[in-house]
Design a protein around this motif. Structure first.
Motif, PDB file in Angstrom:
ATOM      1  N   PHE A 289      -2.375  10.149  -8.785  1.00 15.01           N
ATOM      2  CA  PHE A 289      -1.936   8.766  -8.991  1.00 15.01           C
ATOM      3  C   PHE A 289      -1.042   8.635 -10.216  1.00 15.01           C
ATOM      4  O   PHE A 289      -0.141   7.802 -10.249  1.00 15.01           O
ATOM      5  CB  PHE A 289      -3.145   7.820  -9.069  1.00 15.01           C
TER       6      PHE A 289
ATOM      7  N   VAL B 177      -7.685  -0.076  -1.479  1.00  7.30           N
ATOM      8  CA  VAL B 177      -7.551  -0.055  -0.015  1.00  7.30           C
ATOM      9  C   VAL B 177      -8.397   1.077   0.542  1.00  7.30           C
ATOM     10  O   VAL B 177      -9.159   0.897   1.499  1.00  7.30           O
ATOM     11  CB  VAL B 177      -6.079   0.133   0.412  1.00  7.30           C
ATOM     12  N   LEU B 178      -8.286   2.244  -0.080  1.00  4.60           N
ATOM     13  CA  LEU B 178      -9.013   3.410   0.415  1.00  4.60           C
ATOM     14  C   LEU B 178     -10.518   3.188   0.351  1.00  4.60           C
ATOM     15  O   LEU B 178     -11.248   3.512   1.286  1.00  4.60           O
ATOM     16  CB  LEU B 178      -8.638   4.629  -0.428  1.00  4.60           C
TER      17      LEU B 178
ATOM     18  N   TYR C  86      -5.168   8.738   1.739  1.00  5.36           N
ATOM     19  CA  TYR C  86      -3.846   8.315   1.324  1.00  5.36           C
ATOM     20  C   TYR C  86      -2.825   8.904   2.283  1.00  5.36           C
ATOM     21  O   TYR C  86      -3.166   9.480   3.304  1.00  5.36           O
ATOM     22  CB  TYR C  86      -3.599   8.783  -0.109  1.00  5.36           C
ATOM     23  N   THR C  87      -1.584   8.818   1.924  1.00  7.34           N
ATOM     24  CA  THR C  87      -0.552   9.398   2.784  1.00  7.34           C
ATOM     25  C   THR C  87      -0.628  10.919   2.679  1.00  7.34           C
ATOM     26  O   THR C  87      -1.248  11.470   1.780  1.00  7.34           O
ATOM     27  CB  THR C  87       0.853   8.944   2.338  1.00  7.34           C
TER      28      THR C  87
ATOM     29  N   ASN D 186       0.866  -1.170   0.000  1.00  5.31           N
ATOM     30  CA  ASN D 186       0.000   0.000   0.000  1.00  5.31           C
ATOM     31  C   ASN D 186       0.910   1.230   0.000  1.00  5.31           C
ATOM     32  O   ASN D 186       2.104   1.128   0.284  1.00  5.31           O
ATOM     33  CB  ASN D 186      -0.879  -0.039   1.259  1.00  5.31           C
ATOM     34  N   LEU D 187       0.367   2.406  -0.317  1.00  7.04           N
ATOM     35  CA  LEU D 187       1.178   3.621  -0.275  1.00  7.04           C
ATOM     36  C   LEU D 187       1.613   3.911   1.161  1.00  7.04           C
ATOM     37  O   LEU D 187       0.816   3.825   2.082  1.00  7.04           O
ATOM     38  CB  LEU D 187       0.376   4.813  -0.788  1.00  7.04           C
ATOM     39  N   ALA D 188       2.871   4.272   1.331  1.00  5.68           N
ATOM     40  CA  ALA D 188       3.392   4.551   2.674  1.00  5.68           C
ATOM     41  C   ALA D 188       4.385   5.686   2.600  1.00  5.68           C
ATOM     42  O   ALA D 188       5.004   5.925   1.563  1.00  5.68           O
ATOM     43  CB  ALA D 188       4.057   3.304   3.247  1.00  5.68           C
TER      44      ALA D 188
ATOM     45  N   MET E 167      -7.812   5.058   9.077  1.00  2.00           N
ATOM     46  CA  MET E 167      -7.099   5.709   7.971  1.00  2.00           C
ATOM     47  C   MET E 167      -8.091   6.497   7.135  1.00  2.00           C
ATOM     48  O   MET E 167      -8.949   5.943   6.484  1.00  2.00           O
ATOM     49  CB  MET E 167      -6.400   4.652   7.110  1.00  2.00           C
TER      50      MET E 167
ATOM     51  N   VAL F 167      -2.135   1.416   7.619  1.00  2.00           N
ATOM     52  CA  VAL F 167      -2.860   0.236   8.100  1.00  2.00           C
ATOM     53  C   VAL F 167      -1.905  -0.711   8.823  1.00  2.00           C
ATOM     54  O   VAL F 167      -2.165  -1.128   9.952  1.00  2.00           O
ATOM     55  CB  VAL F 167      -3.547  -0.499   6.923  1.00  2.00           C
TER      56      VAL F 167
ATOM     57  N   GLU G  52     -11.443   0.835   3.097  1.00  2.00           N
ATOM     58  CA  GLU G  52     -11.312   1.505   4.390  1.00  2.00           C
ATOM     59  C   GLU G  52     -12.479   2.448   4.642  1.00  2.00           C
ATOM     60  O   GLU G  52     -12.940   2.588   5.773  1.00  2.00           O
ATOM     61  CB  GLU G  52      -9.994   2.290   4.459  1.00  2.00           C
TER      62      GLU G  52
ATOM     63  N   GLN H  48      -4.952  -2.509  -6.299  1.00  2.00           N
ATOM     64  CA  GLN H  48      -4.216  -1.237  -6.266  1.00  2.00           C
ATOM     65  C   GLN H  48      -4.497  -0.470  -4.973  1.00  2.00           C
ATOM     66  O   GLN H  48      -5.499  -0.711  -4.303  1.00  2.00           O
ATOM     67  CB  GLN H  48      -4.626  -0.386  -7.467  1.00  2.00           C
ATOM     68  N   PRO H  49      -3.613   0.481  -4.634  1.00  2.00           N
ATOM     69  CA  PRO H  49      -3.780   1.245  -3.391  1.00  2.00           C
ATOM     70  C   PRO H  49      -5.134   1.941  -3.289  1.00  2.00           C
ATOM     71  O   PRO H  49      -5.686   2.063  -2.196  1.00  2.00           O
ATOM     72  CB  PRO H  49      -2.644   2.278  -3.440  1.00  2.00           C
ATOM     73  N   LYS H  50      -5.704   2.375  -4.437  1.00  2.00           N
ATOM     74  CA  LYS H  50      -7.016   3.029  -4.398  1.00  2.00           C
ATOM     75  C   LYS H  50      -8.078   2.114  -3.787  1.00  2.00           C
ATOM     76  O   LYS H  50      -9.010   2.578  -3.143  1.00  2.00           O
ATOM     77  CB  LYS H  50      -7.476   3.376  -5.820  1.00  2.00           C
TER      78      LYS H  50
ATOM     79  N   GLU I 291      -7.493  13.309  -8.088  1.00  5.71           N
ATOM     80  CA  GLU I 291      -7.039  12.005  -7.616  1.00  5.71           C
ATOM     81  C   GLU I 291      -6.302  11.266  -8.739  1.00  5.71           C
ATOM     82  O   GLU I 291      -5.232  10.690  -8.525  1.00  5.71           O
ATOM     83  CB  GLU I 291      -8.248  11.186  -7.152  1.00  5.71           C
TER      84      GLU I 291
END
Lengths: 200, 200
Positions: free
Chosen positions: B31, A92-93, B4-5, A63-65, B1, A72, A96, A88-90, B27
């Motif tokens: 990305f 996750v969002l 994103y970051t 994930n993006l960090a 969360m 997370v 969430e 993809q990271p999107k 967005e």
């Protein structure tokens, strides 16, 4: 004189490379930067630099960090025995945002699409298998997209997970989208809804 | 969360400030920057910085310039006795694209719009009068937009130019737009076309 000054033309060309930005928009954006205060314009330049300098994949789940682990993975309140596999990271969002999931994630960073030259080795599947092999994991939830490529990716991973007999592999439910209508639902949606009907 | 970051959220917020960019586009752009190579992403940041560092108004006509004078003013082949007065640097480019004009320009940097608090003192009218007063100028062509505000701006400037009796003041022709149709032309267009009809 073919156009604006060199700097303005270069900026237009850079904006033109962005997705969804045509020649007209690129020109408008370049003129916005020209008219904006020094501070406003440089804030955008600095934000781009910062993202490229600070953001990297989470060492555990991709994930993006901004640090070693993502938000997370570095949250001690998350259930570490469930992994939700997304493309993809999107994604996750989006998951969430529901507030309905408290486990960890694993971001594949794509789909298996042989015609586009993307094979399993281009995704983070090896890292997923290592995580599952570490023994703490109880359940893996497949949350790839409900498309041909997403399903193919999920099927490949499910096959790779077969040796881990003590791990339950699940996938997100399919059926009618909440708020939709049967009249407008496609054949595939209705087929899923019938096949996965629930006893009341 | 929540999202994103921090860096990614900041970049999204900066993109969101641009004209014509909504939340979804911001967005997608963020990305794109994330996925782009370091080199590609920093090229955009650098282009923004360069424009803010290098581009300034031409010392003579207020067109965009990278040095003291713009490309038109520093071209020795231009006729220095004709000045075409436009509202903004974009208009210079449109007129240059025709190849039909070989004189100099004067960019007003706006229109007189009292309701928006923009008066003559906010434009570069004083500098125009100084240029005309220098004695080399034979003709001033008004090329403000054919709108209420553009016409008002032109009228004000024409009035200011009256003392220069040896200078011819003209304005761009009005009438049917080439490639258009009479059926679709507005009342104002047709009125102009009738009033300014030409003898054949």
């Amino acid at each position: 004189m073919a156009g604006y000054t060199k700097s303005v033309e270069r900026l237009q060309a850079e904006f033109l490379k962005l997705p969804g930005i045509g020649a007209r928009s690129a020109e408008r954006l370049a003129f916005h930067i020209l008219k904006a205060t020094e501070e406003e314009a440089l804030a955008l330049a600095e934000a781009i630099r910062e993202v490229k300098a600070n953001v990297r994949p989470c060492a555990r789940c991709f994930n993006l960090a901004e640090g070693e682990l993502c938000a997370v993975c570095s949250d001690p309140r998350r259930d570490t025995d469930v992994i939700c596999v997304v493309e993809q990271p999107k994604d996750v969002l989006s998951l969430e945002d529901t507030g309905a999931y408290n486990g960890l994630y694993h971001v594949l960073m794509g789909q298996i699409v042989p015609l586009e030259g993307t094979g399993p080795e281009d995704l983070t599947i090896d890292a997923l298998l290592q995580r599952v092999g570490s023994g703490q994991v109880r359940e893996v939830i497949m949350a790839t997209n409900p498309t041909v490529a997403g399903d193919a990716t999920a099927l490949y991973i499910i096959d790779q997970l077969k040796p881990f007999t003590n791990v339950t592999v699940t996938r997100l439910a399919r059926g009618l989208p909440a708020g939709g209508s049967i009249e407008l639902a496609s054949k595939s949606i209705l087929s899923d809804a019938i096949a996965e009907r629930r006893k009341l």
